[in-house]
Design a protein around this motif. Structure first.
Motif, mmCIF file in Angstrom:
data_model
loop_
_atom_site.group_PDB
_atom_site.id
_atom_site.type_symbol
_atom_site.label_atom_id
_atom_site.label_comp_id
_atom_site.label_asym_id
_atom_site.label_seq_id
_atom_site.Cartn_x
_atom_site.Cartn_y
_atom_site.Cartn_z
ATOM 1 N N UNK A 1 14.556 -1.759 -0.301
ATOM 2 C CA UNK A 1 13.775 -2.840 0.252
ATOM 3 C C UNK A 1 12.974 -2.348 1.469
ATOM 4 N N UNK A 2 13.618 -1.630 2.392
ATOM 5 C CA UNK A 2 12.917 -1.160 3.587
ATOM 6 C C UNK A 2 11.834 -0.155 3.213
ATOM 7 N N UNK A 3 12.108 0.693 2.232
ATOM 8 C CA UNK A 3 11.089 1.650 1.777
ATOM 9 C C UNK A 3 9.868 0.905 1.235
ATOM 10 N N UNK A 4 10.109 -0.174 0.493
ATOM 11 C CA UNK A 4 8.996 -0.972 -0.044
ATOM 12 C C UNK A 4 8.213 -1.610 1.096
ATOM 13 N N UNK A 5 8.927 -2.180 2.088
ATOM 14 C CA UNK A 5 8.252 -2.786 3.242
ATOM 15 C C UNK A 5 7.424 -1.751 3.995
ATOM 16 N N UNK A 6 7.986 -0.557 4.130
ATOM 17 C CA UNK A 6 7.279 0.512 4.824
ATOM 18 C C UNK A 6 5.989 0.884 4.083
ATOM 19 N N UNK A 7 6.093 1.016 2.771
ATOM 20 C CA UNK A 7 4.909 1.328 1.960
ATOM 21 C C UNK A 7 3.871 0.218 2.057
ATOM 22 N N UNK A 8 4.322 -1.037 1.998
ATOM 23 C CA UNK A 8 3.399 -2.173 2.087
ATOM 24 C C UNK A 8 2.718 -2.204 3.455
ATOM 25 N N UNK A 9 3.465 -1.878 4.494
ATOM 26 C CA UNK A 9 2.902 -1.854 5.845
ATOM 27 C C UNK A 9 1.822 -0.787 5.953
ATOM 28 N N UNK A 10 2.126 0.414 5.477
ATOM 29 C CA UNK A 10 1.145 1.504 5.521
ATOM 30 C C UNK A 10 -0.104 1.144 4.727
ATOM 31 N N UNK A 11 0.076 0.529 3.564
ATOM 32 C CA UNK A 11 -1.060 0.134 2.731
ATOM 33 C C UNK A 11 -1.923 -0.906 3.438
ATOM 34 N N UNK A 12 -1.273 -1.878 4.084
ATOM 35 C CA UNK A 12 -2.023 -2.932 4.781
ATOM 36 C C UNK A 12 -2.821 -2.356 5.946
ATOM 37 N N UNK A 13 -2.225 -1.430 6.679
ATOM 38 C CA UNK A 13 -2.935 -0.823 7.806
ATOM 39 C C UNK A 13 -4.117 0.004 7.310
ATOM 40 N N UNK A 14 -3.896 0.782 6.264
ATOM 41 C CA UNK A 14 -4.978 1.604 5.712
ATOM 42 C C UNK A 14 -6.092 0.752 5.121
ATOM 43 N N UNK A 15 -5.758 -0.417 4.585
ATOM 44 C CA UNK A 15 -6.758 -1.289 3.968
ATOM 45 C C UNK A 15 -7.602 -2.031 4.998
ATOM 46 N N UNK A 16 -7.087 -2.160 6.212
ATOM 47 C CA UNK A 16 -7.830 -2.869 7.252
ATOM 48 C C UNK A 16 -9.032 -2.030 7.679
ATOM 49 N N UNK A 17 -10.082 -2.716 8.063
ATOM 50 C CA UNK A 17 -11.253 -1.994 8.561
ATOM 51 C C UNK A 17 -10.866 -1.299 9.870
ATOM 52 N N UNK A 18 -11.538 -0.208 10.209
ATOM 53 C CA UNK A 18 -11.207 0.489 11.461
ATOM 54 C C UNK A 18 -11.196 -0.442 12.681
ATOM 55 N N UNK A 19 -12.095 -1.390 12.708
ATOM 56 C CA UNK A 19 -12.162 -2.320 13.842
ATOM 57 C C UNK A 19 -10.960 -3.260 13.894
ATOM 58 N N UNK A 20 -10.343 -3.505 12.738
ATOM 59 C CA UNK A 20 -9.231 -4.453 12.661
ATOM 60 C C UNK A 20 -7.855 -3.784 12.623
ATOM 61 N N UNK A 21 -7.806 -2.463 12.605
ATOM 62 C CA UNK A 21 -6.519 -1.758 12.437
ATOM 63 C C UNK A 21 -5.532 -2.023 13.561
ATOM 64 N N UNK A 22 -5.998 -2.010 14.798
ATOM 65 C CA UNK A 22 -5.066 -2.262 15.904
ATOM 66 C C UNK A 22 -4.470 -3.657 15.815
ATOM 67 N N UNK A 23 -5.287 -4.644 15.504
ATOM 68 C CA UNK A 23 -4.781 -6.009 15.369
ATOM 69 C C UNK A 23 -3.800 -6.111 14.206
ATOM 70 N N UNK A 24 -4.092 -5.421 13.117
ATOM 71 C CA UNK A 24 -3.199 -5.428 11.951
ATOM 72 C C UNK A 24 -1.874 -4.751 12.292
#
Length: 101
Positions: free
Chosen positions: A1-24
């Motif tokens: 479960x934690x590995x999945x959450x970690x992967x989802x977190x990394x994917x969400x950060x990478x998908x955010x625009x550079x301007x929105x990454x810090x907020x994400x």
């Protein structure tokens, strides 16, 4: 479960625009705080292992990301309400005066 959450977190950060990454990152950090609190409430025996894991993550970060500084300034008769890491801190600088005085 934690590995999945970690992967989802990394994917969400990478998908955010550079301007929105810090907020994400900040938004997801609070999600993780809540997840880890829930985990420790249900499994308090994991506290030492979780602390060791967090310490290792901090050590693996580049030096510039291992320390954070927040600076809040209130002046005159200002009230300041901050929420560093989700906690509310209330600072009253100077005497509180009733309205009209």
């Amino acid at each position: 479960m934690i590995a999945r959450w970690s992967d989802e977190t990394a994917t969400a950060i990478e998908a955010a625009s550079p301007a929105d990454r810090d907020a994400e990152r900040q938004r997801l950090a609070m999600v993780w705080v809540n997840r880890l609190k829930d985990l420790l409430e249900e499994h308090p025996e994991l506290q030492a292992a979780l602390r060791a894991w967090a310490d290792q993550i901090r050590q693996d970060l580049p030096a510039v990301q291992q320390t954070w500084v927040q600076h809040f300034v209130a002046s005159d008769h200002a009230n300041q309400y901050n929420a560093p890491h989700g906690a509310i801190t209330v600072h009253h600088h100077g005497a509180m005066r009733p309205e009209g005085q």
